[in-house]
Design a protein around this motif. Structure first.
Motif, mmCIF file in Angstrom:
data_model
loop_
_atom_site.group_PDB
_atom_site.id
_atom_site.type_symbol
_atom_site.label_atom_id
_atom_site.label_comp_id
_atom_site.label_asym_id
_atom_site.label_seq_id
_atom_site.Cartn_x
_atom_site.Cartn_y
_atom_site.Cartn_z
ATOM 1 N N ALA A 145 35.228 26.272 35.364
ATOM 2 C CA ALA A 145 34.035 26.034 36.122
ATOM 3 C C ALA A 145 33.204 27.243 36.415
ATOM 4 N N ALA A 146 31.991 27.343 36.750
ATOM 5 C CA ALA A 146 31.469 28.767 37.084
ATOM 6 C C ALA A 146 30.074 28.576 37.491
ATOM 7 N N LEU A 167 24.935 37.677 37.822
ATOM 8 C CA LEU A 167 26.141 37.599 38.731
ATOM 9 C C LEU A 167 26.963 36.437 38.551
ATOM 10 N N LEU A 168 28.287 36.812 38.748
ATOM 11 C CA LEU A 168 29.023 35.534 38.889
ATOM 12 C C LEU A 168 29.682 35.342 40.290
ATOM 13 N N HIS A 169 29.475 34.200 40.741
ATOM 14 C CA HIS A 169 29.638 33.901 41.999
ATOM 15 C C HIS A 169 31.034 33.017 42.132
ATOM 16 N N LYS A 170 31.132 32.172 41.282
ATOM 17 C CA LYS A 170 32.511 31.483 41.276
ATOM 18 C C LYS A 170 32.782 31.029 39.841
ATOM 19 N N PHE A 171 34.283 31.278 39.768
ATOM 20 C CA PHE A 171 34.891 31.161 38.628
ATOM 21 C C PHE A 171 36.190 30.368 38.749
ATOM 22 N N GLU A 172 36.456 29.176 38.235
ATOM 23 C CA GLU A 172 37.682 28.582 38.330
ATOM 24 C C GLU A 172 38.413 28.168 37.001
ATOM 25 N N LEU A 173 39.434 28.726 36.916
ATOM 26 C CA LEU A 173 40.384 28.250 35.706
ATOM 27 C C LEU A 173 41.515 27.374 35.832
ATOM 28 N N SER A 174 41.734 26.379 35.040
ATOM 29 C CA SER A 174 42.830 25.571 35.291
ATOM 30 C C SER A 174 43.619 25.531 33.788
ATOM 31 N N LEU A 175 44.822 25.840 33.673
ATOM 32 C CA LEU A 175 45.541 25.590 32.436
ATOM 33 C C LEU A 175 46.834 25.106 32.488
ATOM 34 N N THR A 238 46.490 28.493 37.368
ATOM 35 C CA THR A 238 45.073 28.163 38.129
ATOM 36 C C THR A 238 44.767 29.677 38.494
ATOM 37 N N LEU A 239 43.336 29.999 38.506
ATOM 38 C CA LEU A 239 42.650 31.083 39.029
ATOM 39 C C LEU A 239 41.341 30.767 39.564
ATOM 40 N N GLN A 240 41.248 31.519 40.688
ATOM 41 C CA GLN A 240 39.917 31.136 41.304
ATOM 42 C C GLN A 240 39.306 32.405 41.720
ATOM 43 N N PHE A 241 37.939 32.576 41.612
ATOM 44 C CA PHE A 241 37.274 33.625 42.209
ATOM 45 C C PHE A 241 35.945 33.214 43.050
ATOM 46 N N GLU A 242 35.910 33.770 44.231
ATOM 47 C CA GLU A 242 34.418 33.156 44.654
ATOM 48 C C GLU A 242 33.681 34.385 45.649
ATOM 49 N N GLU A 244 29.857 35.386 47.489
ATOM 50 C CA GLU A 244 28.546 35.264 47.907
ATOM 51 C C GLU A 244 27.696 36.205 47.346
ATOM 52 N N GLU A 245 28.309 37.392 47.353
ATOM 53 C CA GLU A 245 27.404 38.806 47.021
ATOM 54 C C GLU A 245 27.350 38.628 45.308
ATOM 55 N N GLY A 246 28.424 38.240 44.787
ATOM 56 C CA GLY A 246 28.498 38.193 43.467
ATOM 57 C C GLY A 246 28.999 39.254 42.532
ATOM 58 N N LEU A 247 29.503 38.965 41.393
ATOM 59 C CA LEU A 247 30.245 39.961 40.637
ATOM 60 C C LEU A 247 29.360 40.282 39.217
ATOM 61 N N ALA A 248 28.888 41.575 39.357
ATOM 62 C CA ALA A 248 27.988 41.735 37.958
ATOM 63 C C ALA A 248 28.788 41.490 36.502
ATOM 64 N N ILE A 249 28.315 40.609 35.929
ATOM 65 C CA ILE A 249 28.943 40.136 34.775
ATOM 66 C C ILE A 249 29.493 41.102 33.805
ATOM 67 N N ASN A 250 28.448 42.207 33.673
ATOM 68 C CA ASN A 250 28.658 43.489 32.827
ATOM 69 C C ASN A 250 29.947 44.197 33.272
ATOM 70 N N THR A 251 30.568 43.998 34.306
ATOM 71 C CA THR A 251 31.641 44.650 34.894
ATOM 72 C C THR A 251 33.042 44.166 34.246
ATOM 73 N N LEU A 252 32.893 42.845 33.812
ATOM 74 C CA LEU A 252 33.813 42.418 32.811
ATOM 75 C C LEU A 252 34.448 43.045 31.674
ATOM 76 N N VAL A 253 33.481 43.990 31.318
ATOM 77 C CA VAL A 253 33.495 44.627 30.018
ATOM 78 C C VAL A 253 33.917 46.315 30.321
ATOM 79 N N ALA A 254 34.387 46.381 31.615
ATOM 80 C CA ALA A 254 34.165 47.871 32.064
ATOM 81 C C ALA A 254 35.312 48.592 31.361
#
Length: 277
Positions: A145-146, A167-175, A238-242, A244-254
């Protein structure tokens, strides 16, 4: 680690785009016409049945083209979205959709069920991935979820992730993994690469150095365990990120994990749980 997460995010974002159909000057007449317009992407078989739904279409026993030479069989494909028959011919992104694939044969003898539910606001340039769920039966399952802002998913196929300004504000992973990673991750790691032992040690050191205002020591330990377990993720995670400011999506390929870590907003909260082994 961040390139693995980037691949997940990229897959999620691209999945939010519709399956593009051939151009048509007017709304499609019915679901049968949609299936005909999607020929080459959704393939009809001798057993295919077509059902018109109030908000979409249901097809049974169809094939989904993976590339020019591979077609995956499906027991059932359901597409629900407002004005499906009018929007499909335009090739525009569906502002909201509920896509279900049941009995999706990715590998011989392995059937998967997939559900994608999302909504977007093109004017506000926001998107909510309510649910991306893969059920692999005895192999396990995962759910994503994101929430995103400041990006235009109508331009995703033309814009590489490195240039995406969202910007990514929320990310949830359940495996829940009882064999799923052994099937899916080796090919993904061949594409994105896997960290060396030295990389893993350096990344783990960085994670452990994060302040508890970002991640608790327990969650940091779990996140490091997730990192060092790759590509064998058997167990529950499980992994959760939250933020309000947001993480720039393009930094995921830094270029490095340190560069990615430096870009994490100060208000970010990260939680993780790890499988017990």
């Amino acid at each position: 680690m961040q390139r693995f997460l980037a691949s997940v995010i990229a897959t999620t974002l691209i999945a939010s785009a519709p399956i593009h159909a051939q151009e048509a000057p007017a709304p499609l007449k019915d679901c049968r016409a949609l299936l005909k317009a999607a020929r080459g992407e959704i393939e009809r078989t001798t057993q295919t049945e077509i059902e018109y739904l109030e908000d979409g279409c249901r097809f049974t026993h169809v094939g989904l083209a993976i590339d020019s030479s591979i077609t995956a069989d499906m027991d059932e494909l359901i597409i629900r979205t407002p004005d499906l028959l009018a929007v499909w011919p335009t090739g525009d992104v569906f502002e909201s959709a509920d896509l279900t694939l049941n009995g999706f044969a990715l590998l011989p003898g392995q059937n998967f069920n997939l559900q994608l539910v999302y909504d977007t606001d093109p004017d506000a340039m926001t998107a909510n991935l309510e649910r991306l769920h893969l059920d692999a039966g005895a192999l396990g399952e995962f759910t994503l979820a994101a929430n995103f802002s400041e990006f235009d998913n109508a331009d995703l196929e033309a814009s590489p992730l490195e240039s995406e300004k969202g910007l990514l504000h929320k990310f949830e992973l359940s495996l829940v993994d009882t064999g799923l990673s052994a099937v899916l991750l080796p090919s993904l790691m061949l594409i994105i690469g896997s960290p060396t032992a030295e990389d893993t040690t350096a990344i783990a050191t960085t994670i452990r150095s994060w302040p508890e205002s970002r991640i608790s020591k327990k969650s940091a330990k779990s996140l490091v365990r997730l990192l060092t377990a790759l590509p064998n993720l058997s167990g529950n995670w499980t992994l959760q990120f939250e933020s309000e400011e947001g993480l720039a999506i393009n930094t995921l390929v830094a270029g490095s994990f340190d560069a990615f870590a430096d870009a994490i907003p100060d208000d970010a909260k990260i939680e993780a749980t790890a499988a017990k082994r």
